[in-house]
Motif scaffolding. Structure first.
Motif: not given
Length: 222
Positions: A158, A163-165, A215-216
């Protein structure tokens, strides 16, 4: 697609390697013990994420379209490896200019505190009464150190510009790939108590191409 898979010899990691190779991806596997991937048609980078080598990790992610990570402890001696290793991977990706990453966490982590989120929600909106009042508290108590590490790992993501998931599965099984799993954004899957490692790997690869997942967190269950 060029993929770097971190923790490639673990339960989910091995499925990721096999599925990615079958899909003709160009795979770099980051592993502690390269001998465990002998014969696999992948580029292997030896790296111990308990004591990360920045140069080795940067070389592993350089030129990748995305990183898939399933870091987690295999024993009590590995406590802290998820957050520590993920921080090193994030730094390597930033240095190499790679932005997309999908990681595995766990379903109970949404209600676990971390330094940057000391007051998390008391309940996950996807959990039913059994998980909220019985199974969830019991599991979090037994695996408190493990989930604290995963909560810190999620915080590392975070706080990054990547661009994370984050994929949050419940109890993992060794059942075969079905492709019939369910997913939910920002919550656990209602009534979902198990999911196979093969299905988690499949979902991770599919999420790479889902802009809405960036980002979720994503709950998954069979």
């Amino acid at each position: 697609m060029k993929l770097t898979i971190v923790g490639a010899t673990g339960g989910i990691g091995r499925h990721l390697v096999d599925q990615a190779v079958a899909a003709d991806a160009d795979v770099t596997a980051v592993v502690r013990d390269p001998a465990k991937l002998t014969g696999a048609p992948v580029r292997v980078v030896a790296a111990d994420l308990a004591t990360p080598d920045p140069a080795a990790l940067r070389a592993a992610v350089e030129g990748a379209d995305a990183v898939l990570s399933c870091l987690g402890p295999r024993s009590a001696a590995d406590a802290g490896i998820a957050s520590r290793g993920t921080r090193a991977v994030v730094d390597a990706m930033a240095a190499a200019g790679v932005r997309r990453i999908v990681v595995v966490s766990a379903a109970p982590v949404g209600v676990v505190a971390s330094p940057g989120r000391p007051r998390p929600p008391r309940r996950d909106p996807g959990d039913g009464p059994l998980m909220r009042f019985l199974l969830g508290p019991l599991i979090r108590r037994v695996l408190a150190r493990h989930y604290a590490d995963l909560a810190l790992m999620e915080e590392v993501l975070r706080d990054s510009a990547l661009d994370w998931t984050v994929v949050r599965p419940p109890r993992l099984t060794d059942k075969p790939l079905t492709g019939a799993y369910r997913t939910e954004y920002g919550r656990n899957v209602r009534g979902g108590l198990t999911v196979s490692r093969a299905d988690v790997a499949h979902a991770m690869r599919r999420l790479l191409d889902r802009p809405e997942s960036v980002r979720r967190t994503v709950g998954i269950a069979n």
